[in-house]
Design a protein around this motif. Structure first.
Motif, short mmCIF file in Angstrom:
data_model
loop_
_atom_site.label_atom_id
_atom_site.label_comp_id
_atom_site.label_asym_id
_atom_site.label_seq_id
_atom_site.Cartn_x
_atom_site.Cartn_y
_atom_site.Cartn_z
N ALA A 168 25.05 -19.26 30.04
CA ALA A 168 25.49 -18.46 31.06
C ALA A 168 26.66 -17.87 31.56
O ALA A 168 26.28 -16.61 31.67
CB ALA A 168 23.97 -19.42 32.26
N ALA A 169 27.41 -18.32 31.63
CA ALA A 169 28.93 -17.62 31.96
C ALA A 169 29.99 -16.82 31.12
O ALA A 169 30.55 -15.94 31.36
CB ALA A 169 29.71 -18.71 31.94
N GLY A 170 29.03 -16.81 30.22
CA GLY A 170 29.68 -16.05 28.83
C GLY A 170 28.91 -15.11 28.03
O GLY A 170 27.94 -15.06 28.85
N ASP A 171 29.79 -14.20 27.42
CA ASP A 171 29.36 -12.60 26.80
C ASP A 171 28.67 -13.02 25.78
O ASP A 171 29.12 -13.01 24.53
CB ASP A 171 30.85 -11.91 27.14
N LEU A 172 27.39 -13.53 25.66
CA LEU A 172 26.65 -13.25 24.71
C LEU A 172 25.57 -13.10 24.23
O LEU A 172 24.62 -11.96 25.22
CB LEU A 172 25.99 -15.09 24.92
N PRO A 173 25.29 -13.18 23.06
CA PRO A 173 24.01 -12.33 22.75
C PRO A 173 22.55 -12.40 23.56
O PRO A 173 21.92 -13.63 24.14
CB PRO A 173 23.31 -12.52 21.76
N PRO A 174 21.60 -11.43 24.09
CA PRO A 174 21.23 -12.01 24.71
C PRO A 174 19.41 -12.99 24.61
O PRO A 174 18.85 -13.35 25.93
CB PRO A 174 20.06 -9.89 25.10
N GLN A 175 19.00 -12.83 23.47
CA GLN A 175 18.22 -13.85 22.96
C GLN A 175 19.20 -15.57 23.22
O GLN A 175 18.42 -16.48 23.83
CB GLN A 175 18.18 -13.80 21.43
N VAL A 176 19.97 -15.34 24.36
CA VAL A 176 20.67 -16.65 24.18
C VAL A 176 20.01 -17.33 25.63
O VAL A 176 19.81 -18.41 26.14
CB VAL A 176 22.18 -17.11 24.99
N ALA A 177 19.59 -16.47 26.31
CA ALA A 177 18.62 -16.42 27.58
C ALA A 177 17.29 -17.08 27.33
O ALA A 177 16.28 -18.61 27.57
CB ALA A 177 17.84 -15.10 28.01
N THR A 178 16.45 -17.18 26.26
CA THR A 178 15.62 -17.46 25.56
C THR A 178 15.97 -19.45 25.50
O THR A 178 15.37 -20.78 25.41
CB THR A 178 14.19 -17.50 24.20
N LEU A 179 17.07 -19.15 24.90
CA LEU A 179 17.63 -20.79 24.35
C LEU A 179 18.15 -21.30 25.93
O LEU A 179 17.45 -23.08 26.04
CB LEU A 179 18.91 -20.63 23.45
#
Length: 344
Positions: A168-179
């Motif tokens: 949650a702290a990083g700049d990652l692709p939106p689909q990481v929210a699903t994970l």
């Protein structure tokens, strides 16, 4: 060779790192504590060694057995595990489970972790705080602001709440929210391990008792002195691992550390020693009492996801149980997943 970051030097992370290293990848393991192994942890007090987290390793498959034997000094615990009920009844239980092989090491269960870590790059006392996209790779940053480098893939093996915080702290692709949403469904049972050294050993027919119905305050009671090389002759060492209900109730009152005979015991711990005496008989006054707390001891369910893109998940939260052999197998599967992702 492509580099892979592994967050967590527990058994899943180390097993994955070893498998990747033998497949010509370059794994780098980051561990926030001062040692490897996670809950496969061993302590030494005087001439007594004891495992205050995971108690032994099962080997239901040949690859697991081969790994254990490869350490060169593994031994089995000969006596069985019996069942403890909520009303203090003790029964032999299912022989197929009670008599299955239970592997350990004279120097402690951390021997396996050190065997897996041998030759690997492991950065201890390094807390990963965030992961960001770095061109086609992922950049890791430590909690103290250090740049830990860019990696082709990242394996996360820390407990689910810690893994979610990193993602949650990083700049990652939106689909990481699903994970993250899936990881947030994982629930853990807490545990407090109470290890007690006595001047005598109990005359009992079992190595350990397990409370299968989860209704007793003691979920596990084991004779640590049954393990070869752990305690001087005649000295009894018992480990009581407390239930989640008990641990949650007394979490603040029971702090980790070692208490000697001259030091007062917290009243909840005194009550546990009385319960132990009721189960095994009077072994005399304790020589010392060691207390260890595990906030994320045992997951109650598994996350159905194994990762997003080249962010891969492994460990207890994937296995759904806190078992050493399941964590190792989870690490092996994650290594295979990473190899497939990076060789496409």
């Amino acid at each position: 060779m492509k580099s892979v970051a592994i967050v967590g030097a527990g058994m899943a992370g180390l097993a994955a790192a070893r498998a990747l290293a033998t497949a010509d990848f370059t794994p780098v393991v980051f561990e926030k504590s001062r040692g490897v192994g996670g809950r496969a942890a061993t302590r030494r007090i005087g001439d007594i060694r004891f495992d205050h987290g995971a108690q032994y390793v099962k080997t239901p498959t040949q690859p697991l057995r081969d790994l254990i034997v490869a350490t060169g000094d593994a031994v089995t615990i000969d006596r069985p595990v019996w069942v403890l009920t909520s009303t203090d009844q003790i029964t032999p239980g299912d022989p197929s489970h009670a008599d299955e092989e239970k592997w350990t090491w004279p120097s402690g269960i951390t021997r396996l972790a050190k065997h897996l870590a041998d030759g690997l790059t492991v950065q201890l006392e390094t807390t990963v705080a965030r992961i960001d996209v770095c061109d086609d790779d992922y950049r890791l940053t430590a909690a103290d602001g250090r740049d830990l480098g860019c990696f082709a893939a990242v394996l996360l093996t820390a407990p689910a709440p810690q893994t979610v915080a990193i993602l949650a702290a990083g700049d990652l692709p939106p689909q990481v929210a699903t994970l993250c949403a899936s990881l947030q469904t994982v629930r853990y049972r807490r545990s407090i391990s109470i290890t007690v050294a006595y001047p005598r050993r109990p005359a009992v027919p079992w190595y350990a008792l397990v409370n299968a119905d989860r209704q007793h305050s003691i979920s596990w009671l084991a004779c640590e002195h049954d393990k070869p090389g752990r305690a001087p002759a005649g000295c009894g060492v018992l480990i009581a691992q407390m239930s989640d209900t008990w641990a949650t109730m007394h979490w603040d009152a029971v702090q980790k550390g070692t208490l000697m005979p001259t030091e007062p015991l917290p009243s909840p711990v005194s009550e546990v020693l009385t319960a132990i005496r009721h189960l095994v008989g009077d072994l005399g006054e304790p020589l010392w009492v060691n207390l260890q707390r595990w906030r994320y001891a045992l997951p109650d369910m598994a996350t159905p996801l194994t990762g997003i893109d080249r962010l891969v998940i492994a460990g207890d939260m994937v296995a759904g149980q806190g078992r050493v052999h399941l964590a190792i197998e989870s690490g092996w599967r994650a290594a295979n997943q990473i190899r497939a992702l990076l060789t496409e």
